[in-house]
Design an enzyme around this catalytic site. Structure first.
Site: not given
Ligand code: IPE
Ligand code: IPE
Ligand code: MG
Length: 241
Positions: A17, A65, A182
């Site tokens: 993340d 997502n 995480r």
């Molecule tokens: C979790 O990250 C999913 C992945 C890393 C693929 P998100 O960015 O989607 O999670 P939330 O929305 O912050 O809980």
């Molecule tokens: C993780 O990074 C990748 C996916 C969830 C696909 P994010 O895109 O969630 O990045 P942040 O949380 O917005 O910084």
């Molecule tokens: Mg994220």
């Protein structure tokens, strides 16, 4: 006490993340963060092989997502497809078997084809199993297991146990994660392996995923070594009647 060689976890799972925040903090587009995140995936997989980790599972795209703007989900799908294509030779070189878990129903034919090709090509590798979760959610996994179970046993004539149920999950045959990492400072599971993480050790780091390097992975493994896993029991040293 840890039952694994050199206290190395057998299965590490990672919620990767922070790609978006990494990019925005540099004045870049979010998709640039995802691109650099894909590079961090390669580094983490290589390090896991070096450390003798048997299973590495990476959460790449959640069912939730899809709620992001189309330009971002399109960019993520294209990036995942390209990464799978480009990394398959590396998996062959490193003797890595690759599996994909998640709901295949709303993935497009191109990415499914790339996933299947990669799984078929790497099927006989046996140094490490890399599990990439695409369009995955823990609740989906439990529900698809129940549906499969009911389909195979329409009369309900089955003695259900945790071990039997486990065989219907998308991770059937794969030991539960010992350690879940995480990145990005968020302290939640976000619908990752809900059943499988019942006794997983959780490790949270503020490092944003595109910055995650071997030293960060090593720090997580060091923290794991210091954990005392009890699985509901008491420590033998204090087991005095
Ligand atoms: C979790 O990250 C999913 C992945 C890393 C693929 P998100 O960015 O989607 O999670 P939330 O929305 O912050 O809980
Ligand atoms: C993780 O990074 C990748 C996916 C969830 C696909 P994010 O895109 O969630 O990045 P942040 O949380 O917005 O910084
Ligand atoms: Mg994220």
């Amino acid at each position: 006490m840890n039952e694994y060689k050199d206290n190395i976890p057998q299965h590490v799972s990672i919620i990767m993340d922070g790609n978006g925040r990494w990019a925005l903090s540099r004045g870049m587009e979010r998709k640039e963060g995802h691109r650099c995140g894909a590079e961090a995936m390669r580094i983490a997989a290589e390090f896991a092989v070096e450390k003798g980790i048997s299973y590495l599972s990476l959460f790449a795209f959640s069912e939730e997502n899809w709620g992001r703007p189309k330009w971002e989900t399109d960019a993520l799908m294209t990036l995942l497809m390209d990464t799978i294509h480009d990394e398959t030779p590396n998996m062959m070189k490193n003797n890595v078997r690759c599996l994909f878990i998640g709901n295949r129903n709303n993935l497009n034919a191109d990415i499914l084809q790339q996933m299947d090709k990669c799984m078929a090509e790497t099927a006989c590798n046996n140094k490490m199993t890399l599990i990439i979760a695409i369009n995955y959610s823990g609740k989906w996994d439990i529900l698809q297991a129940v549906k499969q179970l009911l389909m195979e046993n329409p009369s309900g004539d089955i003695t259900l146990s945790q071990d039997v149920f486990f065989n219907y999950l998308s991770t059937a045959g794969i030991p539960d994660p010992d350690l879940m990492i995480r990145t990005s400072g968020e302290m939640r599971i976000s619908n990752f392996m809900l059943w499988q993480m019942a006794y997983t050790e959780l490790y949270f780091t503020p490092v944003l995923w595109p910055d995650f390097r071997k030293s960060d992975f090593e720090a997580a493994l060091e923290a794991f070594k210091k954990r005392k896993r009890r699985f509901g029991k008491i420590e033998e040293s204090i087991n005095i009647p």
